[in-house]
Scaffold this motif. Sequence first.
Motif, PDB file in Angstrom:
ATOM      1  N   VAL A  61      -2.078  -8.716 -11.993  1.00  0.00           N
ATOM      2  CA  VAL A  61      -1.567  -7.355 -11.777  1.00  0.00           C
ATOM      3  C   VAL A  61      -0.042  -7.407 -11.706  1.00  0.00           C
ATOM      4  O   VAL A  61       0.525  -8.145 -10.889  1.00  0.00           O
ATOM      5  N   GLU A  62       0.613  -6.609 -12.540  1.00  0.00           N
ATOM      6  CA  GLU A  62       2.071  -6.554 -12.556  1.00  0.00           C
ATOM      7  C   GLU A  62       2.540  -5.110 -12.447  1.00  0.00           C
ATOM      8  O   GLU A  62       1.965  -4.218 -13.051  1.00  0.00           O
ATOM      9  N   ARG A  63       3.563  -4.891 -11.656  1.00  0.00           N
ATOM     10  CA  ARG A  63       4.212  -3.577 -11.527  1.00  0.00           C
ATOM     11  C   ARG A  63       3.196  -2.444 -11.413  1.00  0.00           C
ATOM     12  O   ARG A  63       3.158  -1.522 -12.230  1.00  0.00           O
ATOM     13  N   ALA A  64       2.413  -2.491 -10.397  1.00  0.00           N
ATOM     14  CA  ALA A  64       1.405  -1.467 -10.145  1.00  0.00           C
ATOM     15  C   ALA A  64       1.976  -0.371  -9.247  1.00  0.00           C
ATOM     16  O   ALA A  64       3.027  -0.523  -8.625  1.00  0.00           O
ATOM     17  N   HIS A  65       1.278   0.748  -9.184  1.00  0.00           N
ATOM     18  CA  HIS A  65       1.530   1.769  -8.173  1.00  0.00           C
ATOM     19  C   HIS A  65       0.773   1.341  -6.913  1.00  0.00           C
ATOM     20  O   HIS A  65      -0.434   1.111  -6.970  1.00  0.00           O
ATOM     21  N   TRP A  66       1.471   1.243  -5.787  1.00  0.00           N
ATOM     22  CA  TRP A  66       0.856   0.802  -4.536  1.00  0.00           C
ATOM     23  C   TRP A  66       0.820   1.955  -3.545  1.00  0.00           C
ATOM     24  O   TRP A  66       1.837   2.620  -3.309  1.00  0.00           O
ATOM     25  N   LEU A  67      -0.348   2.172  -2.950  1.00  0.00           N
ATOM     26  CA  LEU A  67      -0.526   3.227  -1.954  1.00  0.00           C
ATOM     27  C   LEU A  67      -1.069   2.594  -0.676  1.00  0.00           C
ATOM     28  O   LEU A  67      -2.056   1.858  -0.713  1.00  0.00           O
ATOM     29  N   GLY A  68      -0.425   2.878   0.452  1.00  0.00           N
ATOM     30  CA  GLY A  68      -0.886   2.354   1.730  1.00  0.00           C
ATOM     31  C   GLY A  68      -1.014   3.450   2.753  1.00  0.00           C
ATOM     32  O   GLY A  68      -0.195   4.380   2.807  1.00  0.00           O
ATOM     33  N   HIS A  69      -2.054   3.354   3.579  1.00  0.00           N
ATOM     34  CA  HIS A  69      -2.277   4.326   4.652  1.00  0.00           C
ATOM     35  C   HIS A  69      -2.105   3.658   6.008  1.00  0.00           C
ATOM     36  O   HIS A  69      -2.628   2.566   6.246  1.00  0.00           O
ATOM     37  N   SER A  70      -1.352   4.293   6.901  1.00  0.00           N
ATOM     38  CA  SER A  70      -1.162   3.818   8.270  1.00  0.00           C
ATOM     39  C   SER A  70      -0.544   2.413   8.253  1.00  0.00           C
ATOM     40  O   SER A  70       0.521   2.216   7.679  1.00  0.00           O
ATOM     41  N   MET A  71      -1.221   1.411   8.840  1.00  0.00           N
ATOM     42  CA  MET A  71      -0.701   0.046   8.746  1.00  0.00           C
ATOM     43  C   MET A  71      -0.532  -0.363   7.290  1.00  0.00           C
ATOM     44  O   MET A  71       0.387  -1.130   6.949  1.00  0.00           O
ATOM     45  N   GLY A  72      -1.405   0.118   6.415  1.00  0.00           N
ATOM     46  CA  GLY A  72      -1.289  -0.191   4.995  1.00  0.00           C
ATOM     47  C   GLY A  72       0.025   0.281   4.411  1.00  0.00           C
ATOM     48  O   GLY A  72       0.566  -0.347   3.486  1.00  0.00           O
ATOM     49  N   GLY A  73       0.574   1.384   4.931  1.00  0.00           N
ATOM     50  CA  GLY A  73       1.890   1.826   4.498  1.00  0.00           C
ATOM     51  C   GLY A  73       2.963   0.841   4.905  1.00  0.00           C
ATOM     52  O   GLY A  73       3.888   0.544   4.131  1.00  0.00           O
ATOM     53  N   GLN A  74       2.862   0.309   6.117  1.00  0.00           N
ATOM     54  CA  GLN A  74       3.793  -0.717   6.579  1.00  0.00           C
ATOM     55  C   GLN A  74       3.670  -1.981   5.728  1.00  0.00           C
ATOM     56  O   GLN A  74       4.669  -2.622   5.392  1.00  0.00           O
ATOM     57  N   VAL A  75       2.441  -2.317   5.360  1.00  0.00           N
ATOM     58  CA  VAL A  75       2.209  -3.481   4.501  1.00  0.00           C
ATOM     59  C   VAL A  75       2.867  -3.282   3.141  1.00  0.00           C
ATOM     60  O   VAL A  75       3.545  -4.185   2.616  1.00  0.00           O
TER      61      VAL A  75
END
Length: 248
Positions: A61-75
């Motif tokens: 996986v290269e240059r993907a769109h990353w979405l994080g929720h709550s702690m996942g946003g911090q990650v």
Amino acid sequence: MVHGLGGSCHDFLPMASRLADDFSLLIPDLPGSGYSDKPDLPYGPGFYAQVLSQAAKNLGVERAHWLGHSMGGQVVFSLALERPGLLRSLVAVCPAGGHDGASGWKGFLEKVLVNKNQRLRFFEPWMINLSTRAIFGDPRHPARLELTRRVRAQWMGPERPLLERSLVRSGVAILDQPVWPRLHEIQTPVLLVQGEQDQVVPPVEIQRLYAQLPTGARWESLPCGHMPVYTMVPELVSLVRDFLKGLD
């Protein structure tokens, strides 16, 4: 799509059904959570960012769109700071990491809630119901009841000691690793989504995160609590689609 503390891939399934026709989705259970193994590891946002970086490499996986929720946003913020080449864009939904120091929460967690074996000092099933009511904001939402049943079933099973360990270590690391001081270094487009009635991540923390993001970062609010991934799926998906469309 990176879930939050105590969450799992299930948190994104409502969104996934609306995005899968147009995107290839990777929705892991982080180590220590959900269906993943729960070994003795240094759980927390920085560690999870390293794990996801290696997973992306293994999967090509290269240059993907990353979405994080709550702690996942911090990650995901941590990933953007340490491995910027992996991100084409970043969406942070009700993200952690905007606190200004641990205040008294770390001491309360370590001295009151947790014993020396990194287990909770006390646990009762009703605590799960209380927690989900707080994070949803709307205790009558059908998804809250479903989530409560699923979490309770897992926590009442044989994995509970392992879940406690990963939860405690991740909680301490969240407090130890605020990301807002470095967000000005981020080099990728960012969408920040706030829940206006969020009782987990207060508005001051969202404001602190946004204030440090580079010029051009987008900030949107939804009239909900901490769990728009369940309670405002059409609206959240619309924000994400509009943001990604603007990158073309």
